[in-house]
Each structure stands twice: as C-alpha cells, then as structure tokens.
Design an enzyme around this catalytic site. Structure first.
Site, PDB file in Angstrom:
ATOM      1  CB  ILE A   1       5.389  -6.221  -3.219  1.00  0.00           C
ATOM      2  CG1 ILE A   1       5.184  -6.767  -1.812  1.00  0.00           C
ATOM      3  CG2 ILE A   1       5.308  -7.352  -4.244  1.00  0.00           C
ATOM      4  CD1 ILE A   1       3.822  -7.454  -1.613  1.00  0.00           C
ATOM      5  CG  ASP A   2       8.936  -3.323  -8.696  1.00  0.00           C
ATOM      6  OD1 ASP A   2       8.181  -2.337  -8.790  1.00  0.00           O
ATOM      7  OD2 ASP A   2       9.543  -3.804  -9.663  1.00  0.00           O
TER       8      ASP A   2
ATOM      9  CG  ASP B   1       8.450   1.594  -9.711  1.00  0.00           C
ATOM     10  OD1 ASP B   1       7.915   0.871  -8.858  1.00  0.00           O
ATOM     11  OD2 ASP B   1       7.818   2.467 -10.365  1.00  0.00           O
TER      12      ASP B   1
ATOM     13  CB  THR C   1       1.725  -5.167  -6.343  1.00  0.00           C
ATOM     14  OG1 THR C   1       2.751  -4.387  -5.777  1.00  0.00           O
ATOM     15  CG2 THR C   1       0.687  -5.466  -5.299  1.00  0.00           C
TER      16      THR C   1
ATOM     17  CD  GLU D   1       4.302   1.245  -4.523  1.00  0.00           C
ATOM     18  OE1 GLU D   1       4.918   0.186  -4.316  1.00  0.00           O
ATOM     19  OE2 GLU D   1       3.500   1.407  -5.457  1.00  0.00           O
TER      20      GLU D   1
ATOM     21  CG  ASP E   1       8.134  -1.083  -4.841  1.00  0.00           C
ATOM     22  OD1 ASP E   1       7.226  -1.569  -4.138  1.00  0.00           O
ATOM     23  OD2 ASP E   1       7.991  -0.840  -6.059  1.00  0.00           O
TER      24      ASP E   1
HETATM   25  C1  IPD Z   1       5.141  -1.735 -11.005  1.00  0.00           C
HETATM   26  C2  IPD Z   1       6.169  -2.640 -11.653  1.00  0.00           C
HETATM   27  C3  IPD Z   1       5.902  -2.773 -13.133  1.00  0.00           C
HETATM   28  C4  IPD Z   1       5.872  -1.429 -13.819  1.00  0.00           C
HETATM   29  C5  IPD Z   1       4.853  -0.517 -13.147  1.00  0.00           C
HETATM   30  C6  IPD Z   1       5.159  -0.399 -11.651  1.00  0.00           C
HETATM   31  P1  IPD Z   1       4.385  -2.187  -8.458  1.00  0.00           P
HETATM   32  O1  IPD Z   1       5.383  -1.567  -9.610  1.00  0.00           O
HETATM   33  O2  IPD Z   1       7.470  -2.156 -11.465  1.00  0.00           O
HETATM   34  O3  IPD Z   1       6.886  -3.560 -13.783  1.00  0.00           O
HETATM   35  O4  IPD Z   1       5.521  -1.604 -15.173  1.00  0.00           O
HETATM   36  O5  IPD Z   1       4.921   0.751 -13.748  1.00  0.00           O
HETATM   37  O6  IPD Z   1       4.171   0.430 -11.047  1.00  0.00           O
HETATM   38  O7  IPD Z   1       3.077  -1.466  -8.579  1.00  0.00           O
HETATM   39  O8  IPD Z   1       4.275  -3.624  -8.713  1.00  0.00           O
HETATM   40  O9  IPD Z   1       5.114  -1.843  -7.193  1.00  0.00           O
HETATM   41 CA    CA Z   2       6.972  -0.720  -7.938  1.00  0.00          CA
HETATM   42 CA    CA Z   3       5.044  -1.884  -5.002  1.00  0.00          CA
END
Ligand code: IPD
Ligand code: CA
Ligand code: CA
Length: 266
Positions: free
Chosen positions: A90-91, A216, A93, A71, A88
C-alpha cells in the site's frame, strides 16, 4: 488502441487485482482494522501485511525463481540472482488509514539492476497503470503520454511534504516557495507511486520528493519514462533507488523545474 501485455505484465496485473479485492473490503472496514504503529505517523496495518503476502504468493507461484524486495518483509533472495520484484503493498498508507481513497499497490520488476516493468494499481477507482521497457505506458488499455505543457505558470506539480522528524523542513519550505511563485499550483496527495503514475498520465506536469524508498518509486520511474517523461534525482543523477531523491517531469519542464528547486538549495 490496446496492446498485448507481456507474460510478466500479465502476472503483475493479476497479482495486483487479486490482492486488491481483499484490500478494498478492508478499506471499507478501515475503522475496524486492528492498527499497530511502526513509529510516529508511520502505521502498518493488518491490510498492509496481508496484501504483501498475497502479492508475494501470486508472484512466487508464477515466477518461482525471482527474488523480492518488499517494504514490510524486506529482501528475499531468489534462485535467479538477476531478477526481483520490488513491492509496496500500500503506497499511501496514511491515506488508507484516514479513509482517503488515494493509495495504490506498486510492483516493479528489476532485471540485471534495471527496472524493466511496473504496475501501479489504484483499487478504489480501478485504475491500472502499467509500463514495460520498450512497450510504452498504459492506463487500463489506453496509452499514456506525459503532458505537453511548457509554461511553468500553466503547470501543476506534485510533491511530498516531509513530516515529523523526516526530511529537511527548512530546505523543503524554500523549494516549495520557489515552485509556488512560478507555477499554477502544487499538490500533495500522499502516494509517491500514484504521483509518478499521474505524471505519466499527463495529469501532473511534474513531481519531486526526497527521502523516498525504492518500493515507493521503482514502478513509477519506468512509467514516466515509457510515457515520454524524464526522471532523475533532483541533482540530475541517476541513483534514485539508492538516494530516494526524485525529480520527474515532461521533457519541456524537467530542466526548469529542477533548476527552480535547486536554486533554493543554498
Ligand atoms: C509514503 C508515500 C508518501 C511519501 C512518503 C512515503 P507509504 O509511502 O509514498 O507519498 O511522501 O515518503 O513513505 O508509507 O504510504 O507506503
Ligand atoms: Ca510507500
Ligand atoms: Ca507502504
């Protein structure tokens, strides 16, 4: 019942655990973290970048030939053109930044354009979700199965709510209206990777979202499939990593959930 992890899963699990040590300490100090912004409501933290670097170091050390899709730092071609890690760091964030302990490290292995292994690690609760093609889906050393529910009215579904300038707000409101009318509830927890892992674990009966990125969902897709669930785009096609549209559910509910969501698309 425990299983023997393959060499690749062992590498992925080790990399996730190592990176999570520092990440957990960062989370404890979340307020002191220096935070910059990538765009509206899309923060990137020092922890994000450092976690990705740690994952990359561990994985490159163990598998020097493999490439990367990450990412934060994008694509790095490997000497092996057919294998790459999709990461990813941190999913979730936004949760991380707000001090909400629902976030995860997500690592998938793609071989010859197919996802063959996935690890999703939730550091705060020490939940290691992992799956490998043909070897099942696991939570720590317990085998995971998707839920057996077949009635929408007994089922809960996770989703991602579009925000700010992202996604089609009107269309989403129609989708949520349809699903809330026939289900036991909808959850928006803020990490698509963990949402998919929770579908694999039978906690959520299904999940849908659009506008997602490959990192993701790559690990979560194999996790749901190896736990006996079904995953596709909302329209039933198989291009999730390209289109970012995902519908996942147990096999009893997959069709009905998809139809419920699609009926709202005028
Ligand atoms: C997000 C998360 C979130 C989703 C967003 C993503 P991030 O990733 O997965 O649940 O709704 O579309 O962008 O930005 O925390 O890596
Ligand atoms: Ca993510
Ligand atoms: Ca992320």
């Amino acid at each position: 019942m425990a299983t023997l992890q393959s060499a690749n899963i062992t590498v992925m699990v080790k990399a996730a655990r190592k990176a999570a040590g520092k990440l957990k300490r960062d989370y404890g100090e979340v307020e002191q973290l220096q935070v910059s912004t990538k765009g509206p409501a899309d923060f990137v933290t020092v922890a994000d970048i450092r976690t990705e670097e740690m994952l990359r170091d561990s994985l490159a050390h163990a598998r020097p030939e493999y490439g990367f899709l990450m990412e934060e730092s994008g694509t790095i071609a490997g000497n092996d053109p057919n294998r790459r890690w999709i990461i990813d760091p941190i999913d979730g964030t936004t949760n991380f930044i707000h001090g909400i302990p629902y976030f995860a490290i997500s690592i998938a292995l793609e071989e010859n354009n197919q996802i063959t292994a996935g690890v999703i690690y939730e550091p705060i609760n020490d939940q290691m979700f992992w799956a490998e093609k043909g070897n099942g889906a696991w939570l720590n050393d317990r085998r995971m199965r998707v839920s057996g529910r077949s009635q929408m009215e007994q089922s809960i579904f996770a989703t991602g709510i579009p925000f700010l300038n992202r996604g089609d707000h009107k269309q989403f409101l129609q989708q949520i209206e349809s699903v809330m009318a026939v289900s036991a509830g909808i959850r928006r927890f803020g990490s698509a990777a963990l949402d998919l892992a929770y579908v694999a674990a039978g906690r959520f009966d299904g999940f849908w979202e659009t506008g997602l990125q490959p990192w993701d969902i790559a690990a979560g897709i194999i996790m749901v499939r190896e736990a006996g669930g079904m995953v596709s785009e909302i329209n039933g096609r198989d291009g999730m990593l390209k289109t970012g549209s995902v519908l996942a559910a147990n096999p009893n509910l997959y069709k009905e959930l998809g139809q419920t969501i699609l009926n709202t698309v005028k």
